[in-house]
Design a protein around this motif. Structure first.
Motif: not given
Length: 144
Positions: A48-52, A71-88
């Motif tokens: 999932e990280v690789e896909r992001t 809109t794009q920045e908001s989408e990217f920000s949401l994806e990055l927050r999700t990836r950060d939770r997954e990193r943890k």
């Protein structure tokens, strides 16, 4: 059987462990079962990280319209927050794998009792038995 964990919407399949009546808790077969679950979960998160990363590289566009850019920045920000939770979560998975290597996996860090196979299948990174986790949550609620 397909399981979905609260940390990740990606389902993965595993057969629930069928323990024998006289089987010792956290024997090599059970340890292997949980190692397989943890490694599959970690692999799924890493994919999932690789896909992001690829998605963000492919989709990064400098839109002239400020609304499109926002809109794009908001989408990217949401994806990055999700990836950060997954990193943890990946860190917790690595810690669980280390406990498996040390034959400490499956025992409550607070009181030392068995966490239980079904609880570990539901939450493979659990470090507390259900009683200690409940007390922990009550204390957390009281602190506000």
């Amino acid at each position: 059987m397909t399981e979905t964990h609260a940390y990740n919407a990606e389902p993965y399949s595993f057969e629930p462990y069928q323990a024998g009546s006289d089987e010792e808790y956290m024997n090599p077969a059970q340890e292997a079962h949980f190692r397989e679950i943890l490694l599959a979960w970690k692999r799924s998160l890493m994919e999932e990280v690789e896909r992001t990363v690829h998605h963000m590289q492919d989709e990064a566009t400098n839109f002239p319209d400020p609304n499109d850019r926002a809109t794009q920045e908001s989408e990217f920000s949401l994806e990055l927050r999700t990836r950060d939770r997954e990193r943890k979560l990946i860190k917790k998975i690595d810690e669980a794998l280390e406990r498996l290597d040390n034959h400490e996996y499956g025992y409550c860090e607070a009181c030392g009792v068995e966490i239980g196979i079904r609880r570990l299948e539901a939450r493979p990174t659990a470090t507390l038995c259900i009683d200690c986790k409940t007390l922990d949550e009550i204390r957390e609620k009281q602190r506000g």
